[in-house]
Motif scaffolding. Sequence first.
Motif, PDB file in Angstrom:
ATOM      1  N   ASP A 172      95.433  20.817   4.931  1.00  0.00           N
ATOM      2  CA  ASP A 172      94.905  19.625   5.607  1.00  0.00           C
ATOM      3  C   ASP A 172      95.943  19.134   6.615  1.00  0.00           C
ATOM      4  OD1 ASP A 172      93.837  17.238   6.432  1.00  0.00           O
ATOM      5  OD2 ASP A 172      93.542  16.405   4.435  1.00  0.00           O
ATOM      6  N   ILE A 191      87.822  16.068   8.424  1.00  0.00           N
ATOM      7  CA  ILE A 191      89.224  16.449   8.290  1.00  0.00           C
ATOM      8  C   ILE A 191      89.498  17.700   9.118  1.00  0.00           C
ATOM      9  CG2 ILE A 191      89.602  15.410   6.032  1.00  0.00           C
ATOM     10  CD1 ILE A 191      89.067  18.135   4.768  1.00  0.00           C
ATOM     11  N   HIS A 192      90.747  17.849   9.524  1.00  0.00           N
ATOM     12  CA  HIS A 192      91.185  19.027  10.277  1.00  0.00           C
ATOM     13  C   HIS A 192      91.915  19.971   9.326  1.00  0.00           C
ATOM     14  CE1 HIS A 192      90.344  17.443  14.377  1.00  0.00           C
ATOM     15  NE2 HIS A 192      90.480  16.286  13.766  1.00  0.00           N
ATOM     16  N   THR A 204      95.109  16.844   9.043  1.00  0.00           N
ATOM     17  CA  THR A 204      94.487  15.685   9.709  1.00  0.00           C
ATOM     18  C   THR A 204      95.532  14.669  10.143  1.00  0.00           C
ATOM     19  OG1 THR A 204      92.528  15.994   8.319  1.00  0.00           O
ATOM     20  CG2 THR A 204      92.741  13.897   9.492  1.00  0.00           C
ATOM     21  N   ASP A 205      96.419  14.279   9.232  1.00  0.00           N
ATOM     22  CA  ASP A 205      97.433  13.265   9.560  1.00  0.00           C
ATOM     23  C   ASP A 205      98.406  13.784  10.606  1.00  0.00           C
ATOM     24  OD1 ASP A 205      96.250  11.567   7.762  1.00  0.00           O
ATOM     25  OD2 ASP A 205      97.658  11.984   6.128  1.00  0.00           O
ATOM     26  N   ALA A 206      98.823  15.042  10.452  1.00  0.00           N
ATOM     27  CA  ALA A 206      99.769  15.614  11.420  1.00  0.00           C
ATOM     28  C   ALA A 206      99.138  15.682  12.804  1.00  0.00           C
ATOM     29  CB  ALA A 206     100.184  17.013  10.967  1.00  0.00           C
ATOM     30  N   ARG A 207      97.844  16.041  12.844  1.00  0.00           N
ATOM     31  CA  ARG A 207      97.153  16.117  14.136  1.00  0.00           C
ATOM     32  C   ARG A 207      97.034  14.734  14.772  1.00  0.00           C
ATOM     33  NH1 ARG A 207      93.577  20.077  16.275  1.00  0.00           N
ATOM     34  NH2 ARG A 207      92.203  19.210  17.879  1.00  0.00           N
ATOM     35  N   ALA A 208      96.737  13.722  13.937  1.00  0.00           N
ATOM     36  CA  ALA A 208      96.628  12.352  14.460  1.00  0.00           C
ATOM     37  C   ALA A 208      97.961  11.882  15.021  1.00  0.00           C
ATOM     38  CB  ALA A 208      96.149  11.413  13.357  1.00  0.00           C
ATOM     39  N   THR A 209      99.057  12.219  14.313  1.00  0.00           N
ATOM     40  CA  THR A 209     100.391  11.840  14.791  1.00  0.00           C
ATOM     41  C   THR A 209     100.701  12.522  16.113  1.00  0.00           C
ATOM     42  OG1 THR A 209     101.182  11.521  12.526  1.00  0.00           O
ATOM     43  CG2 THR A 209     102.848  11.849  14.233  1.00  0.00           C
ATOM     44  N   GLN A 210     100.351  13.801  16.204  1.00  0.00           N
ATOM     45  CA  GLN A 210     100.590  14.554  17.436  1.00  0.00           C
ATOM     46  C   GLN A 210      99.802  13.968  18.595  1.00  0.00           C
ATOM     47  OE1 GLN A 210      99.164  18.595  17.414  1.00  0.00           O
ATOM     48  NE2 GLN A 210     100.743  19.287  18.833  1.00  0.00           N
ATOM     49  N   ARG A 254      84.022  12.076   5.305  1.00  0.00           N
ATOM     50  CA  ARG A 254      85.143  11.984   6.250  1.00  0.00           C
ATOM     51  C   ARG A 254      85.421  13.342   6.881  1.00  0.00           C
ATOM     52  NH1 ARG A 254      90.821  12.117   5.565  1.00  0.00           N
ATOM     53  NH2 ARG A 254      90.545  12.305   3.296  1.00  0.00           N
ATOM     54  N   GLN A 299      98.748  10.933  18.853  1.00  0.00           N
ATOM     55  CA  GLN A 299      99.317   9.627  19.191  1.00  0.00           C
ATOM     56  C   GLN A 299     100.562   9.790  20.054  1.00  0.00           C
ATOM     57  OE1 GLN A 299     100.859   7.264  15.893  1.00  0.00           O
ATOM     58  NE2 GLN A 299     100.001   5.427  16.797  1.00  0.00           N
TER      59      GLN A 299
END
Length: 267
Positions: free
Chosen positions: A97, A76-77, A99-105, A74, A107
């Motif tokens: 990590d 990851i950022h 990754t989730d924060a970047r995906a939210t941003q 996988r 979005q």
Amino acid sequence: LDAICVVDSEGRYVFVSAAFERIFGYTPEEVIGRPMIELVHPDDRERTLQAANEIMAGQPKPHFQNRYVRKDGRVIHIMWSARWSEADRVRSAVARDVTDARATQEQQQSHLLHADRMASVGTLAAGVAHEINNPLAYVIANINYLAEEIPTFLETAAPSLSAAEHERLAELLSAMSDAREGAERVARIVRDLRTFSRMEDERRELLDVIALLESACVLVESELKNRGRLVKIFEAIPPVEANPSRLAQALLNLLLNAAQALPEGSP
């Protein structure tokens, strides 16, 4: 929550904290002595090496971001905060990590872009609807005139017409009826576009929500046809006081979001 890493002057791990395994999937034993760059995503390796050289030259990197490939494959950022210790000849870094924060941003940015596009489309729709409305009114008026006059003319001319001519005229009347139905459909779409276009008008009025939903269903039809089947089950509700364009836009957005959540190809 963050991983602490130490890399020697040759770019090999000499220490990683326990959080490293949770973030990257590798145990400390699997990475100690291994080149740091091997874990970096291939597309980010060049700029990561450049950043490493800058750190060794005395330029700390408090917010450097790049991509890594976890042990499970996988991507990851990671956000790094790294510095060079000349005395120990090592680079120490804290890795987070994001990754989730970047995906939210991303979005959120996507939603903002979508909102901007919808605003632009609304403005364009209002102008296009206005331009279409006038010539369309001529078309509908003339079709209605023909629909009224031709049957009257046929009553007068009927005795002199052959059976084949009667059949041919019946076909023409049917075609004209189809044309009128098509023109009226265009008129309804234009009317709906004017309702759904974003206006600065803040007026509120009593609205028939079912009528707005019907209009929204018409406008979302092209988005839905390759994705799914729309089933409409409406119950009678009293009118609501609202701004027509804003409520219409909200209903349209709900339908568009639902349509876009369905995969294409299996409607």
